[in-house]
Design a protein around this motif. Structure first.
Motif, PDB file in Angstrom:
ATOM      1  N   ARG A 190       0.806  -1.210   0.000  1.00 47.33           N
ATOM      2  CA  ARG A 190       0.000   0.000   0.000  1.00 47.33           C
ATOM      3  C   ARG A 190       0.844   1.267   0.000  1.00 47.33           C
ATOM      4  O   ARG A 190       0.600   2.192  -0.792  1.00 47.33           O
ATOM      5  N   GLU A 191       1.819   1.360   0.902  1.00 45.81           N
ATOM      6  CA  GLU A 191       2.588   2.586   1.032  1.00 45.81           C
ATOM      7  C   GLU A 191       3.369   2.897  -0.233  1.00 45.81           C
ATOM      8  O   GLU A 191       3.462   4.058  -0.658  1.00 45.81           O
ATOM      9  N   GLU A 192       3.927   1.877  -0.850  1.00 42.84           N
ATOM     10  CA  GLU A 192       4.671   2.094  -2.093  1.00 42.84           C
ATOM     11  C   GLU A 192       3.735   2.572  -3.197  1.00 42.84           C
ATOM     12  O   GLU A 192       4.074   3.482  -3.967  1.00 42.84           O
ATOM     13  N   VAL A 193       2.562   1.970  -3.300  1.00 37.68           N
ATOM     14  CA  VAL A 193       1.606   2.365  -4.340  1.00 37.68           C
ATOM     15  C   VAL A 193       1.182   3.812  -4.148  1.00 37.68           C
ATOM     16  O   VAL A 193       1.185   4.614  -5.095  1.00 37.68           O
ATOM     17  N   SER A 195       2.736   6.183  -2.612  1.00 36.01           N
ATOM     18  CA  SER A 195       3.873   7.068  -2.854  1.00 36.01           C
ATOM     19  C   SER A 195       4.060   7.306  -4.354  1.00 36.01           C
ATOM     20  O   SER A 195       4.312   8.433  -4.797  1.00 36.01           O
ATOM     21  N   ARG A 196       3.901   6.246  -5.134  1.00 35.39           N
ATOM     22  CA  ARG A 196       4.052   6.362  -6.591  1.00 35.39           C
ATOM     23  C   ARG A 196       2.925   7.202  -7.187  1.00 35.39           C
ATOM     24  O   ARG A 196       3.146   7.990  -8.108  1.00 35.39           O
ATOM     25  N   ILE A 197       1.710   7.030  -6.675  1.00 33.43           N
ATOM     26  CA  ILE A 197       0.582   7.831  -7.157  1.00 33.43           C
ATOM     27  C   ILE A 197       0.833   9.311  -6.860  1.00 33.43           C
ATOM     28  O   ILE A 197       0.605  10.183  -7.709  1.00 33.43           O
ATOM     29  N   ALA A 198       1.321   9.608  -5.646  1.00 29.16           N
ATOM     30  CA  ALA A 198       1.515  10.996  -5.211  1.00 29.16           C
ATOM     31  C   ALA A 198       2.553  11.723  -6.055  1.00 29.16           C
ATOM     32  O   ALA A 198       2.484  12.954  -6.217  1.00 29.16           O
ATOM     33  N   ARG A 199       3.507  10.990  -6.604  1.00 31.04           N
ATOM     34  CA  ARG A 199       4.510  11.631  -7.461  1.00 31.04           C
ATOM     35  C   ARG A 199       3.898  12.126  -8.770  1.00 31.04           C
ATOM     36  O   ARG A 199       4.407  13.060  -9.395  1.00 31.04           O
ATOM     37  N   VAL A 231      -2.967  -7.706   2.118  1.00 34.97           N
ATOM     38  CA  VAL A 231      -1.799  -8.336   2.748  1.00 34.97           C
ATOM     39  C   VAL A 231      -1.149  -7.410   3.769  1.00 34.97           C
ATOM     40  O   VAL A 231      -0.946  -7.787   4.920  1.00 34.97           O
ATOM     41  N   THR A 232      -0.827  -6.167   3.361  1.00 38.64           N
ATOM     42  CA  THR A 232      -0.067  -5.286   4.240  1.00 38.64           C
ATOM     43  C   THR A 232      -0.949  -4.511   5.224  1.00 38.64           C
ATOM     44  O   THR A 232      -0.463  -4.071   6.258  1.00 38.64           O
TER      45      THR A 232
END
Length: 309
Positions: A190-193, A195-199, A231-232
């Motif tokens: 979740r956090e990685e996704v 973060s990528r969206i926010a960029r 999962v996370t």
């Protein structure tokens, strides 16, 4: 509640082409049996039914089933791989289908063919457009992210959501793949996704619609993306999903190793009260959580393609 059917795609949760285990038609719930079980569930408080997979559009006369279920007064939606949606969307909407989710794990033609075993991304995209045209709203596109397979397409899917107005939902890879390739390192969390969206675009949280996804709207215009972090960031405490498989097995949890046979008692003449008692017993025995990542977790015997999402 989800009602499953078979699938003719490979995807992350199916076996390689040529090794799919097909059930005999006599082992599957008929439309009438499905409607009867849904009627029992409606009497127990179920208000929403999703036809899912496998692949529901493989069922001949699917609009008839949609109409039979819709006549029971429930909200009817569907999850599909989308390859046949362009031909069916108008008839399904006329029969009472309200919304549709389309499983699409890549927007790249070659990769889509590699993942699914079918070179038909154009058909799926046509189906999405037709679903929007006939008013199946909202149209949601589900993308299961797997590290090293398609995680480089997060930004492409975000752009797709902004350009088309469909809702894109990123789903964490779960240990339900028939090939049993799942391992924690393949999960794009979740956090990685986010973060990528926010960029790429500023987003703001949206109110829950009662589903499993965390919802986010774009700050500078229309559109929506979501994350299903099974999962996370498990949401077991608030999960109210129940599943009825194409062969009449009732499951209270996607990851359950236990299921209740409703087809056999139904065909032996069980009353609706007796069926309701079986359903209640299964729900009352639902585990507190799926346990992924803990020493006690054991994968279900059935892959996702035979349980229903």
């Amino acid at each position: 509640m989800s009602v499953t059917d078979r699938c003719d795609f490979r995807c992350f949760y199916c076996k390689p082409p040529g090794s799919v285990e097909w059930l005999d038609r006599s082992d599957l719930l008929t439309f009438e049996e499905t409607a009867r079980l849904v009627r029992v569930l409606v009497g127990l408080g179920i208000a929403e039914v999703r036809l899912t997979g496998g692949e529901p559009t493989l069922r001949r006369d699917l609009p008839k089933l949609v109409a039979m279920v819709a006549e029971l007064g429930v909200d009817v939606s569907m999850t599909t791989h989308g390859a046949h949606l362009a031909d069916l969307a108008a008839r399904l909407a006329a029969a009472g289908l309200r919304r549709v989710n389309v499983s699409c794990d890549s927007l790249k033609r070659d990769r889509f063919a590699q993942i699914t075993g079918r070179d038909c991304l154009d058909h799926v995209l046509d189906g999405i457009r037709e679903a929007v045209r006939v008013g199946l709203h909202p149209v949601k596109v589900n993308a299961v992210l797997v590290r090293g397979w398609n995680d480089d397409e997060i930004e492409d899917f975000v752009r797709f959501a902004r350009e088309t107005g469909v809702v894109v939902r990123f789903i964490e890879f779960m240990p339900l793949d028939a090939g049993r390739r799942w391992e924690p390192s393949l999960v794009v969390g979740r956090e990685e996704v986010l973060s990528r969206i926010a960029r790429l675009a500023a987003v703001v949280p949206l109110a829950s619609d009662g589903g499993p996804a965390e919802r986010f709207g774009f700050c500078d215009g229309p559109g929506e993306v979501g994350v299903i972090a099974s999962v996370t960031s498990p949401f077991c405490a608030s999960c109210d999903r129940l599943r009825l498989t194409a062969d009449g097995k009732f499951r209270a949890c996607l990851f359950s190793r236990e299921e209740t046979d409703l087809l056999t008692p139904l065909r032996r003449g069980a009353s609706e009260d007796e069926i309701a008692a079986l359903i209640r017993g299964t729900v009352l025995a639902k585990p507190a959580g799926h346990g992924i990542g803990t020493p006690v977790f054991v994968r279900p015997d059935r892959p996702m393609s035979r349980i229903g999402g």
